[in-house]
Design a protein around this motif. Structure first.
Motif, PDB file in Angstrom:
ATOM      1  N   SER A  38      15.352 -67.720 -68.010  1.00 47.91           N
ATOM      2  CA  SER A  38      16.401 -67.666 -67.120  1.00 47.91           C
ATOM      3  C   SER A  38      16.684 -65.827 -67.147  1.00 47.91           C
ATOM      4  CB  SER A  38      17.691 -67.980 -67.796  1.00 47.91           C
ATOM      5  OG  SER A  38      17.793 -67.810 -69.075  1.00 47.91           O
ATOM      6  N   VAL A  39      16.949 -65.304 -66.076  1.00 45.43           N
ATOM      7  CA  VAL A  39      17.074 -63.961 -65.917  1.00 45.43           C
ATOM      8  C   VAL A  39      18.388 -63.657 -65.635  1.00 45.43           C
ATOM      9  CG1 VAL A  39      16.314 -61.961 -64.418  1.00 45.43           C
ATOM     10  CG2 VAL A  39      14.878 -63.874 -64.963  1.00 45.43           C
ATOM     11  N   SER A  40      19.135 -62.776 -66.461  1.00 48.54           N
ATOM     12  CA  SER A  40      20.476 -62.503 -66.305  1.00 48.54           C
ATOM     13  C   SER A  40      20.918 -61.573 -65.058  1.00 48.54           C
ATOM     14  CB  SER A  40      20.921 -61.752 -67.524  1.00 48.54           C
ATOM     15  OG  SER A  40      20.358 -60.654 -67.707  1.00 48.54           O
ATOM     16  N   GLN A  41      19.809 -60.804 -64.764  1.00 48.41           N
ATOM     17  CA  GLN A  41      20.097 -59.716 -63.591  1.00 48.41           C
ATOM     18  C   GLN A  41      19.017 -60.290 -62.305  1.00 48.41           C
ATOM     19  OE1 GLN A  41      22.395 -57.518 -62.923  1.00 48.41           O
ATOM     20  NE2 GLN A  41      23.027 -57.898 -64.976  1.00 48.41           N
ATOM     21  N   ILE A  42      19.472 -60.915 -61.564  1.00 44.44           N
ATOM     22  CA  ILE A  42      18.363 -61.363 -60.516  1.00 44.44           C
ATOM     23  C   ILE A  42      18.632 -60.405 -59.327  1.00 44.44           C
ATOM     24  CG2 ILE A  42      17.964 -63.175 -58.719  1.00 44.44           C
ATOM     25  CD1 ILE A  42      19.337 -65.242 -60.743  1.00 44.44           C
ATOM     26  N   PRO A  43      17.639 -59.593 -58.891  1.00 45.39           N
ATOM     27  CA  PRO A  43      17.966 -58.876 -57.668  1.00 45.39           C
ATOM     28  C   PRO A  43      18.636 -59.466 -56.323  1.00 45.39           C
ATOM     29  CG  PRO A  43      15.409 -59.449 -57.971  1.00 45.39           C
ATOM     30  CD  PRO A  43      16.340 -59.899 -59.132  1.00 45.39           C
ATOM     31  N   PRO A  44      18.957 -58.739 -55.659  1.00 47.31           N
ATOM     32  CA  PRO A  44      19.777 -59.339 -54.294  1.00 47.31           C
ATOM     33  C   PRO A  44      18.749 -59.961 -53.347  1.00 47.31           C
ATOM     34  CG  PRO A  44      19.662 -56.836 -54.410  1.00 47.31           C
ATOM     35  CD  PRO A  44      19.437 -57.239 -55.793  1.00 47.31           C
ATOM     36  N   ARG A  45      18.986 -60.873 -52.774  1.00 49.74           N
ATOM     37  CA  ARG A  45      17.906 -61.426 -51.815  1.00 49.74           C
ATOM     38  C   ARG A  45      18.625 -61.838 -50.379  1.00 49.74           C
ATOM     39  NH1 ARG A  45      13.422 -63.806 -54.014  1.00 49.74           N
ATOM     40  NH2 ARG A  45      13.328 -63.905 -56.276  1.00 49.74           N
ATOM     41  N   GLU A  46      17.472 -61.754 -49.627  1.00 50.18           N
ATOM     42  CA  GLU A  46      17.846 -61.909 -48.007  1.00 50.18           C
ATOM     43  C   GLU A  46      17.046 -63.320 -47.794  1.00 50.18           C
ATOM     44  OE1 GLU A  46      17.150 -59.838 -43.635  1.00 50.18           O
ATOM     45  OE2 GLU A  46      15.763 -59.451 -45.430  1.00 50.18           O
ATOM     46  N   TYR A  47      18.036 -64.087 -47.025  1.00 45.17           N
ATOM     47  CA  TYR A  47      17.438 -65.527 -46.856  1.00 45.17           C
ATOM     48  C   TYR A  47      17.617 -65.382 -45.098  1.00 45.17           C
ATOM     49  CZ  TYR A  47      18.220 -66.581 -51.564  1.00 45.17           C
ATOM     50  OH  TYR A  47      18.264 -66.766 -53.024  1.00 45.17           O
ATOM     51  N   ILE A  48      16.329 -65.916 -44.658  1.00 42.28           N
ATOM     52  CA  ILE A  48      16.362 -66.432 -43.205  1.00 42.28           C
ATOM     53  C   ILE A  48      16.316 -67.785 -42.948  1.00 42.28           C
ATOM     54  CG2 ILE A  48      15.202 -65.942 -41.120  1.00 42.28           C
ATOM     55  CD1 ILE A  48      16.595 -63.431 -42.175  1.00 42.28           C
ATOM     56  N   PHE A  49      17.032 -68.412 -42.585  1.00 42.73           N
ATOM     57  CA  PHE A  49      17.057 -69.965 -42.452  1.00 42.73           C
ATOM     58  C   PHE A  49      16.722 -70.254 -40.899  1.00 42.73           C
ATOM     59  CE2 PHE A  49      20.339 -69.236 -45.939  1.00 42.73           C
ATOM     60  CZ  PHE A  49      19.480 -70.083 -46.754  1.00 42.73           C
ATOM     61  N   ILE A  50      15.640 -70.865 -40.786  1.00 41.23           N
ATOM     62  CA  ILE A  50      15.274 -71.446 -39.641  1.00 41.23           C
ATOM     63  C   ILE A  50      15.315 -73.000 -39.615  1.00 41.23           C
ATOM     64  CG2 ILE A  50      12.995 -71.574 -37.907  1.00 41.23           C
ATOM     65  CD1 ILE A  50      11.883 -68.966 -39.330  1.00 41.23           C
ATOM     66  N   VAL A  51      16.218 -73.588 -38.417  1.00 40.74           N
ATOM     67  CA  VAL A  51      16.522 -74.852 -38.710  1.00 40.74           C
ATOM     68  C   VAL A  51      16.101 -75.496 -37.509  1.00 40.74           C
ATOM     69  CG1 VAL A  51      18.639 -76.364 -39.002  1.00 40.74           C
ATOM     70  CG2 VAL A  51      18.461 -74.124 -40.026  1.00 40.74           C
ATOM     71  N   ASP A  52      15.452 -76.787 -37.471  1.00 39.94           N
ATOM     72  CA  ASP A  52      15.117 -77.527 -36.374  1.00 39.94           C
ATOM     73  C   ASP A  52      16.052 -78.253 -35.751  1.00 39.94           C
ATOM     74  OD1 ASP A  52      13.978 -79.227 -34.635  1.00 39.94           O
ATOM     75  OD2 ASP A  52      12.187 -79.811 -35.889  1.00 39.94           O
TER      76      ASP A  52
ATOM     77  N   LEU B 111      18.311 -71.278 -35.229  1.00 41.92           N
ATOM     78  CA  LEU B 111      18.445 -72.671 -34.635  1.00 41.92           C
ATOM     79  C   LEU B 111      17.367 -72.752 -33.458  1.00 41.92           C
ATOM     80  CD1 LEU B 111      22.119 -73.256 -34.263  1.00 41.92           C
ATOM     81  CD2 LEU B 111      20.722 -73.659 -36.249  1.00 41.92           C
ATOM     82  N   PHE B 112      16.481 -73.720 -33.644  1.00 42.61           N
ATOM     83  CA  PHE B 112      15.206 -73.769 -32.524  1.00 42.61           C
ATOM     84  C   PHE B 112      15.335 -75.212 -31.986  1.00 42.61           C
ATOM     85  CE2 PHE B 112      12.759 -74.572 -36.306  1.00 42.61           C
ATOM     86  CZ  PHE B 112      11.697 -75.772 -35.811  1.00 42.61           C
ATOM     87  N   SER B 113      14.997 -75.332 -30.763  1.00 38.16           N
ATOM     88  CA  SER B 113      14.508 -76.711 -30.110  1.00 38.16           C
ATOM     89  C   SER B 113      13.529 -76.244 -28.976  1.00 38.16           C
ATOM     90  CB  SER B 113      15.445 -77.451 -29.461  1.00 38.16           C
ATOM     91  OG  SER B 113      16.495 -76.697 -28.790  1.00 38.16           O
ATOM     92  N   GLY B 114      14.009 -76.456 -27.886  1.00 37.32           N
ATOM     93  CA  GLY B 114      13.025 -75.950 -26.633  1.00 37.32           C
ATOM     94  C   GLY B 114      13.210 -74.273 -26.528  1.00 37.32           C
ATOM     95  N   GLY B 115      14.310 -73.870 -26.992  1.00 35.84           N
ATOM     96  CA  GLY B 115      14.482 -72.558 -27.144  1.00 35.84           C
ATOM     97  C   GLY B 115      14.919 -72.081 -28.512  1.00 35.84           C
ATOM     98  N   SER B 116      15.610 -70.958 -28.889  1.00 27.70           N
ATOM     99  CA  SER B 116      16.103 -70.582 -29.950  1.00 27.70           C
ATOM    100  C   SER B 116      17.477 -69.882 -29.854  1.00 27.70           C
ATOM    101  CB  SER B 116      14.921 -69.735 -30.698  1.00 27.70           C
ATOM    102  OG  SER B 116      14.870 -68.353 -30.435  1.00 27.70           O
ATOM    103  N   SER B 117      18.427 -69.814 -30.765  1.00 27.10           N
ATOM    104  CA  SER B 117      19.651 -69.150 -30.822  1.00 27.10           C
ATOM    105  C   SER B 117      19.654 -68.430 -32.376  1.00 27.10           C
ATOM    106  CB  SER B 117      20.569 -70.402 -30.662  1.00 27.10           C
ATOM    107  OG  SER B 117      21.751 -69.593 -30.791  1.00 27.10           O
ATOM    108  N   LEU B 118      19.925 -67.276 -32.441  1.00 28.22           N
ATOM    109  CA  LEU B 118      19.904 -66.488 -33.611  1.00 28.22           C
ATOM    110  C   LEU B 118      21.494 -66.225 -33.961  1.00 28.22           C
ATOM    111  CD1 LEU B 118      18.423 -65.090 -35.938  1.00 28.22           C
ATOM    112  CD2 LEU B 118      18.545 -62.986 -34.331  1.00 28.22           C
ATOM    113  N   MET B 119      21.779 -66.507 -35.007  1.00 27.71           N
ATOM    114  CA  MET B 119      23.394 -66.031 -35.408  1.00 27.71           C
ATOM    115  C   MET B 119      23.831 -64.716 -35.130  1.00 27.71           C
ATOM    116  SD  MET B 119      25.490 -67.120 -39.069  1.00 27.71           S
ATOM    117  CE  MET B 119      24.900 -65.777 -39.917  1.00 27.71           C
TER     118      MET B 119
ATOM    119  N   ARG C  67      10.278 -64.773 -33.652  1.00 27.01           N
ATOM    120  CA  ARG C  67      11.324 -64.119 -33.455  1.00 27.01           C
ATOM    121  C   ARG C  67      12.173 -63.839 -34.765  1.00 27.01           C
ATOM    122  NH1 ARG C  67      16.905 -66.179 -30.311  1.00 27.01           N
ATOM    123  NH2 ARG C  67      17.933 -64.311 -30.368  1.00 27.01           N
ATOM    124  N   ALA C  68      12.018 -64.863 -35.832  1.00 27.59           N
ATOM    125  CA  ALA C  68      12.478 -64.683 -37.208  1.00 27.59           C
ATOM    126  C   ALA C  68      11.609 -63.779 -37.991  1.00 27.59           C
ATOM    127  CB  ALA C  68      12.632 -66.200 -37.915  1.00 27.59           C
TER     128      ALA C  68
END
Length: 782
Positions: A301-315, A349-357, A393-394
């Motif tokens: 276990s690590v007490s100091q976890i560096p900050p992270r950036e998450y890109i969620f790509i959802v079908d 979000l993606f299906s036939g196209g995509s939409s970015l928050m 795109r992501a």
């Protein structure tokens, strides 16, 4: 009284259109010119058995960490017409298929491995000569096609294939997965230009909830080599019998004989959470092989976890409609809702196209998290599955300085662009990691595992809603602190070559480091594993003088060859690299393995069909459990030889509308009409660009087309333009939609369009708390 021409003329025109298309050897929907699955419709002809595959079964023997599987498929022709049966079926992504045989009565024919084109030529020649023949081809690393020719009435033909695979424990748990059904794949590839190897996508499917047309059986013998703590099947009802501390037998319960619509998942754990670790050796006549499995240290276990950036790509495509999308929503709520304040994130979000928050990742504030969850909650599932544009795109989004980026893809994987996706990730991911979540009871594991592999991440699969919290927790635990990094292996005096993989990625989960290879001479010296853990340097040694080659390890040659083929397939698009194609072919022929370029073919010597022609039937597949009819989409539901009336009935069946009067009025024509919705005009005030508006609105075009199609079922002569004004708040949500002008003259259609527009979310307007957008659509039939 309704004029007679109004009742019958559209019906006659529709029939003529279908008959004309049939005369040209095409169905009407083939005008779409894209590969697509379709719904199975039972023929009115009793002489043709459309369901020749009666049963499939698997006999599994697990010895240590290696599973050896025998799959049996039984075909029987219960009709009066000779048949050629085609069956599309899945396999494990790690399966090395090394043998096949065909049994007809008392005669057994062993299959030969040949180059793919030569195997197909031999099969077609035998079929024309009236001989029994079977052909096994690989369409994807986890999708196979079986052809069985000249099944005479009352014939019973059994085809048996053998494969082996390596079981890799994760967090001390071993898992054997036997896929049972191939889910429908979305493809936008034109049919006219598609290669023959791509046309397996055009396969019939049963409707949602319909039981499989064939029976399924499974048995397994487990000899773990160490005491077993527990065995469980999480997917099917089974009977488990323990034959001592380290052995168990597992048998599918007869009540689950129709369970061939979901993956069979068997899990077991050794006493004390042990994991088999060490070296397996096999000494052959020409080559000798080894398998190295070394368990890394426990997570620190690590007490100091560096900050992270998450890109969620959802079908959010049609195949995710219902249960899969519900699981996705639950998962994303958990993942996004538990981000730390120091993290940043974005949602695409993606299906036939995509939409970015947002065009840039946002801080994980309570407001942004709430906005993202609302955005996902409003999704209903619809349209195609255009993964590649969404990935591009992501991956092109600007990086957040000082943040470690992780890309998370949530999908069922029902698409046809696996190799292109692997290449795209490998070339554009940079120093980020990619994690995949497969959602559903029978996901495309080849795509999900391959994307995670080339993305230096981990794959996760959620087959049941109740698994969601645990998988989300497992993901957070995995990503917080890698188990082992900067891994190096020193073989010392042990003479090895052709070692795979050549470089070892960071180990995120508590799973073994695995290396395949060949060796020469005698097993001598020491193997040393070096790396960095959360607490500092790590080293582990194995004394090779204590290791002995065993004949029971003969599967190592197939596992090494399969692993080499997997790497060749993942890291470059095979269809563009002739050298890699030749190398895969050479490996397949040398080691007797099924590959994309080598196939198994079995041909009987006896001519049994004289002066006749077999009818080709494609075995219909059940939809995976929990997958809706939307996964198949609006493709033609009838086979090419189907009568126009049968095609009409099947089209109505797709909408659960089987009333005979539907075939006698103008609503029939609407079901045979393709529609177009075009975004013709955009204007905005208040900090939104036309590009953002166009991108978001286009995502809803498929939904608006469905509104249009539904309106045409009630009234045919609807077309024209309609203009709408939207009011958008600071969070990008649509608070009001007004109809400005319309030539559609259909209030229900106009209201449906308004409802669909209200579902979208735009980027928040810059420098203002409100924006006004004007959009116009042109609706027409084509």
């Amino acid at each position: 009284m309704v004029p007679i021409n109004r009742v019958f003329l559209p019906f006659v025109l529709a029939v003529l259109m279908l008959l004309a298309a049939s005369a040209q050897g095409q169905s009407l929907e083939e005008a779409d010119k894209t590969l697509s699955p379709y719904f199975f419709v039972k023929s009115d002809d009793p002489s043709v058995d459309q369901l020749p595959l009666k049963s499939t079964s698997a006999d599994v023997k697990i010895l240590g960490v290696i599973a050896d599987v025998i799959v049996r498929q039984v075909y029987k022709n219960e009709g009066k017409t000779p048949l050629e049966a085609i069956y599309i079926f899945p396999a494990s992504t790690r399966a090395a298929v090394y043998g096949m045989k065909m049994t007809i009565g008392k005669r057994t024919i062993l299959a030969r491995i040949e180059e793919r084109k030569e195997a197909r030529r031999q099969y077609e020649e035998a079929k024309q000569q009236g001989k029994n023949a079977s052909l096994l081809e690989q369409q994807r690393p986890n999708v196979f096609q079986m052809n069985v020719a000249n099944i005479l009435p009352e014939d019973v033909i059994e085809v048996e294939l053998k494969y082996t695979e390596l079981l890799i424990p994760k967090e001390g748990i071993y898992e054997f997965v036997y896929p049972t059904v191939v889910g429908p794949r979305y493809s936008n590839q034109p049919e006219e230009t598609a290669r023959p190897s791509e046309k397996w996508v055009q396969n019939p499917y049963l409707h949602q909830g319909q039981a499989p047309t064939l029976t399924f059986d499974m048995s397994a013998e487990l000899a773990a080599g160490l005491p077993i703590q527990n065995v469980a099947c999480t997917s099917h009802k089974v009977n488990i019998h323990y034959d001592g501390p380290s052995r168990a037998s597992i048998k599918l319960d007869p009540s689950d004989k129709n369970g061939g619509n979901r993956d069979f998942i068997l899990k077991y754990q050794l006493a004390g959470g042990q994991v088999q670790s060490g070296v397996l050796l096999f000494e052959g006549e020409k080559e000798s092989f080894f398998l190295l499995m070394l368990q890394p240290p426990k997570r620190v276990s690590v007490s100091q976890i560096p900050p992270r950036e998450y890109i969620f790509i959802v079908d959010v495509s049609g195949s995710m409609y219902g249960y899969p999308l519900d699981i996705s929503k639950k998962l994303l709520k958990d993942l996004i809702g538990n981000l730390r304040p120091t993290d940043r994130f974005n949602v695409l979000l993606f299906s036939g196209g995509s939409s970015l928050m947002s065009e840039q990742s946002l801080p994980a504030t309570s407001e942004n998290i709430h906005h993202a969850i609302n955005l996902i909650e409003r999704q209903r599932g619809g349209g195609g599955t255009e993964l590649l544009p969404a990935l591009k795109r992501a991956l092109s989004l600007p990086r957040s300085d000082g943040y470690s980026r992780s890309v998370v893809i949530v999908t069922d994987g029902y698409i046809m662009v696996e190799e292109e996706a692997f290449d795209l990730i490998r070339k554009n991911l940079g120093d980020a990691n990619m994690f995949t979540f497969g959602i559903g009871s029978s996901v495309n594991r080849h795509l999900l595992e391959g994307m995670a592999r080339v993305g230096m991440g981990e794959p996760f699969v959620i087959s049941k809603p109740e698994e969601t919290p645990e998988k989300a927790k497992e993901f957070r635990k995995t990503i917080e602190s890698p188990v082992l990094t900067k891994i190096r292996v020193d073989f010392g005096k042990f003479d090895v070559y052709d070692v795979e993989p050549r470089s070892i990625p960071d180990v995120f989960a508590e799973r073994p480091v695995i290396l395949f290879g060949k060796w020469r001479g005698n097993p001598v010296g020491e193997i040393t594993l070096n790396g960095i853990t959360g607490s500092g340097p790590y080293a582990h040694k194995i004394n090779m003088r204590k290791e002995k080659p065993l004949k029971s390890n003969s599967a190592l040659q197939y596992l090494w060859a399969r692993h080499r083929i997997t790497l060749l397939s993942d890291y470059n698009s095979l269809r563009q690299d002739a050298d890699r194609m030749k190398e895969v072919t050479r490996i397949g022929l040398t080691y007797n393995l099924l590959t994309a370029y080598t196939s198994f073919v079995a041909i009987d010597t006896e001519v049994r069909l004289v002066n006749g022609q077999a009818v080709t039937v494609k075995q219909p597949l059940p939809l995976p459990e929990g997958v809706s009819d939307n996964a198949v989409g609006r493709g033609i539901v009838a086979q090419k030889a189907m009568s126009p009336l049968a095609a009409f009935r099947s089209r109505a069946a797709d909408k659960n509308q089987l009333r005979e009067e539907e075939y006698k009025d103008e609503r029939l024509v609407s079901k045979l009409t393709r529609v177009s919705v075009e975004l013709t005009e955009i204007s905005a005030t208040g900090g939104l660009s036309k590009e953002d508006i166009q991108r978001v609105i286009k995502q809803q075009i498929p939904s608006i087309e469905r509104c249009y199609q539904k309106a045409l079922e009630k009234k045919l002569n609807i077309q024209g333009e309609a203009a709408f004004q939207l009011v958008i708040d600071s969070r990008g949500q649509v608070t009001k939609v007004s109809l400005v002008s319309s030539k559609l003259k259909d209030k229900n259609l106009e209201q449906c369009i308004i409802r669909k527009i209200k579902e979208v979310t735009f980027p928040g307007p810059e420098g203002t708390d409100k924006a006004t957008v004007n959009v116009s659509f042109k609706l027409r039939t084509i």
